[in-house]
Design a protein around this motif. Structure first.
Motif, short mmCIF file in Angstrom:
data_model
loop_
_atom_site.label_atom_id
_atom_site.label_comp_id
_atom_site.label_asym_id
_atom_site.label_seq_id
_atom_site.Cartn_x
_atom_site.Cartn_y
_atom_site.Cartn_z
N LEU A 275 29.74 29.76 45.58
CA LEU A 275 30.87 28.92 45.22
C LEU A 275 31.33 28.10 46.42
CD1 LEU A 275 30.87 31.27 43.06
CD2 LEU A 275 33.26 30.69 42.71
N PRO A 276 31.90 26.91 46.17
CA PRO A 276 32.37 26.07 47.27
C PRO A 276 33.62 26.66 47.92
CG PRO A 276 32.96 25.11 45.17
CD PRO A 276 32.07 26.27 44.86
N PRO A 277 33.96 26.22 49.11
CA PRO A 277 35.19 26.70 49.76
C PRO A 277 36.41 26.33 48.94
CG PRO A 277 33.78 25.52 51.31
CD PRO A 277 33.22 25.27 49.94
N GLY A 278 37.49 27.08 49.16
CA GLY A 278 38.74 26.77 48.49
C GLY A 278 39.27 27.94 47.69
N ASP A 279 40.53 27.83 47.29
CA ASP A 279 41.20 28.86 46.52
C ASP A 279 41.50 28.34 45.12
OD1 ASP A 279 41.27 30.60 48.73
OD2 ASP A 279 43.09 29.62 49.50
N PHE A 280 41.91 29.28 44.27
CA PHE A 280 42.33 28.95 42.92
C PHE A 280 43.74 28.39 43.01
CE2 PHE A 280 43.95 30.00 38.64
CZ PHE A 280 42.95 29.43 37.88
N GLY A 281 43.85 27.08 43.05
CA GLY A 281 45.13 26.43 43.32
C GLY A 281 45.85 26.00 42.06
N GLU A 282 46.99 25.33 42.27
CA GLU A 282 47.83 24.89 41.16
C GLU A 282 47.08 23.92 40.26
OE1 GLU A 282 52.12 22.62 40.44
OE2 GLU A 282 51.56 23.37 42.43
N ARG A 283 46.27 23.06 40.85
CA ARG A 283 45.51 22.10 40.05
C ARG A 283 44.53 22.82 39.13
NH1 ARG A 283 42.98 17.19 43.27
NH2 ARG A 283 45.23 16.96 43.66
N ASP A 284 43.91 23.90 39.63
CA ASP A 284 42.99 24.68 38.80
C ASP A 284 43.73 25.37 37.67
OD1 ASP A 284 40.61 24.13 40.29
OD2 ASP A 284 41.31 25.52 41.82
N GLN A 285 44.94 25.86 37.94
CA GLN A 285 45.72 26.56 36.92
C GLN A 285 46.06 25.65 35.75
OE1 GLN A 285 49.11 28.56 38.66
NE2 GLN A 285 47.96 29.13 40.47
N GLN A 286 46.17 24.35 36.01
CA GLN A 286 46.55 23.41 34.97
C GLN A 286 45.37 22.95 34.13
OE1 GLN A 286 48.51 20.33 37.22
NE2 GLN A 286 50.36 21.55 37.60
N LYS A 287 44.16 23.30 34.51
CA LYS A 287 42.98 22.88 33.77
C LYS A 287 42.78 23.73 32.52
CE LYS A 287 40.46 21.24 37.86
NZ LYS A 287 39.26 21.44 38.72
N ASP A 288 42.02 23.20 31.60
CA ASP A 288 41.65 23.92 30.39
C ASP A 288 40.60 24.97 30.75
OD1 ASP A 288 40.95 24.85 27.93
OD2 ASP A 288 40.04 22.99 27.22
N THR B 5 27.24 28.95 35.85
CA THR B 5 27.62 27.58 36.12
C THR B 5 28.95 27.58 36.87
OG1 THR B 5 26.56 26.83 34.08
CG2 THR B 5 28.15 25.35 35.10
N VAL B 6 28.97 26.99 38.05
CA VAL B 6 30.21 26.93 38.84
C VAL B 6 31.17 25.94 38.18
CG1 VAL B 6 31.21 26.34 41.07
CG2 VAL B 6 29.01 27.54 40.97
N MET B 7 32.38 26.44 37.85
CA MET B 7 33.38 25.61 37.18
C MET B 7 34.45 25.10 38.15
SD MET B 7 32.00 25.71 34.26
CE MET B 7 33.21 24.86 33.23
N HIS B 8 34.77 25.87 39.16
CA HIS B 8 35.65 25.44 40.24
C HIS B 8 35.44 26.41 41.41
CE1 HIS B 8 38.41 28.66 39.09
NE2 HIS B 8 38.54 28.13 37.89
N ALA B 9 36.27 26.30 42.43
CA ALA B 9 36.03 27.04 43.68
C ALA B 9 36.05 28.55 43.50
CB ALA B 9 37.06 26.63 44.74
N ASN B 10 36.63 29.04 42.42
CA ASN B 10 36.69 30.49 42.21
C ASN B 10 36.29 30.89 40.80
OD1 ASN B 10 39.01 29.88 44.38
ND2 ASN B 10 38.18 31.93 44.74
N GLY B 11 35.65 30.00 40.07
CA GLY B 11 35.32 30.33 38.69
C GLY B 11 33.89 29.99 38.34
N VAL B 12 33.21 30.92 37.65
CA VAL B 12 31.86 30.67 37.15
C VAL B 12 31.82 31.02 35.66
CG1 VAL B 12 30.68 31.04 39.34
CG2 VAL B 12 31.12 32.98 37.84
N LYS B 13 31.04 30.25 34.92
CA LYS B 13 30.78 30.53 33.52
C LYS B 13 29.42 31.19 33.42
CE LYS B 13 30.12 28.37 28.99
NZ LYS B 13 30.11 27.09 28.23
N LEU B 14 29.37 32.35 32.78
CA LEU B 14 28.13 33.10 32.61
C LEU B 14 27.65 32.99 31.17
CD1 LEU B 14 29.22 36.36 34.49
CD2 LEU B 14 27.97 34.41 35.44
N THR B 15 26.35 32.81 31.00
CA THR B 15 25.73 32.86 29.68
C THR B 15 24.48 33.70 29.76
OG1 THR B 15 24.47 30.83 30.06
CG2 THR B 15 26.62 30.60 29.00
#
Length: 267
Positions: free
Chosen positions: A133-146, A184-194
């Motif tokens: 995963l890329p650097p970074g934290d689960f920030g406010e912008r990520d919290q507002q995403k679907d 699939t990397v969705m953001h700096a702290n999230g992955v989608k698994l299938t």
């Protein structure tokens, strides 16, 4: 099903999961008796088919250590559970790997009965895949995403394959192991698994993670049966890790042990 929300494992977004209580739990192999009551360690008659005998020691008025002996060679590990009444309901504390033999449940409610049991669990794991995963934290912008992508779900086109699926066993048969695991990397702290689920009689599925440099996989979340897509939120030390999925069935429980915590010490 179960999520294990402590710093060693994370919550699975949007899952219909039952909360467990791993916060602050520690591992202990020392035979500490400081502050313990004088009564004998709690033991009981185990189920003859369980293969594991459990004992519990009150190490302080509010700390209980579990130790167990014996093992089922076909088990992927043992689930440690507790309740405050013998008949339950029981709550998951830990999915312990096969080599683990002890667990400390600390900082408990004073003057309260606690009941414990172990159950072996079975299921062949998928091949592990790496995530970065890329650097970074689960920030406010990520919290507002679907975060609909994180909801555990079955994949379309899976109807009518039940007869082609395989029973979950505790032996070397890997026919029920999931295949095609992708992340699939969705953001700096999230992955989608299938993945593709090939088990026909699982009661759930484990998502397991092994951070870079770690020796063992740990259970990150427990999903319902037949799920083939789910999201995972990683912790900071899991930016680089291996992930795998395992169908889950439980074996017979061990003996139930019982300890009652003491009074809270004066401050």
């Amino acid at each position: 099903m179960t999520t294990l929300p402590r710093p060693a494992v994370r919550a699975l977004l949007a899952a219909a999961l039952v909360s467990a209580v791993l916060s602050g739990c520690t591992d202990s192999s020392a035979d500490s008796s400081a502050g313990a009551r004088a009564d004998r360690p709690a033991t009981g008659k185990p189920d003859a088919t369980a293969g594991v005998t459990l004992a519990a020691t009150l190490d302080s008025p509010t700390d209980i250590t579990l130790r167990w002996s014996g093992r089922d060679p076909g088990a992927a590990g043992h689930v440690v559970e507790f309740a405050t009444e013998r008949q339950g309901p029981y709550t998951v504390l830990l999915f312990a790997p096969p080599g683990r033999r002890t667990y400390t449940h600390p900082d408990l409610i004073p003057t309260t009965p606690f009941y414990y049991r172990l159950r072996p669990y079975y299921g062949p794991a998928s091949d592990g895949i790496g995530i970065a995963l890329p650097p970074g934290d689960f920030g406010e912008r990520d919290q507002q995403k679907d975060h609909g992508w994180a909801e555990p779900r079955k994949l379309p086109g899976d109807e009518g394959v039940g007869e082609a699926r395989h029973p979950v066993t505790g032996g070397p048969d890997r026919a029920a192991a999931p295949t095609g695991l992708e992340a699939t990397v969705m953001h700096a702290n999230g992955v989608k698994l299938t993945w593709q689920d090939h088990a026909r009689d699982e009661v759930g599925q484990l998502v397991e993670i092994r951070p870079a440099g770690a020796r063992e996989y740990r259970v990150a979340a427990v999903l319902d049966a037949d799920i083939e897509s789910a999201g995972l939120i990683t912790l900071p030390h899991e930016k680089k890790a291996a992930i795998r999925v395992r169908p889950l069935r439980y074996g017979p429980q061990s003996n139930i042990v019982h300890r009652t915590t003491g009074a809270e010490p004066p401050r």
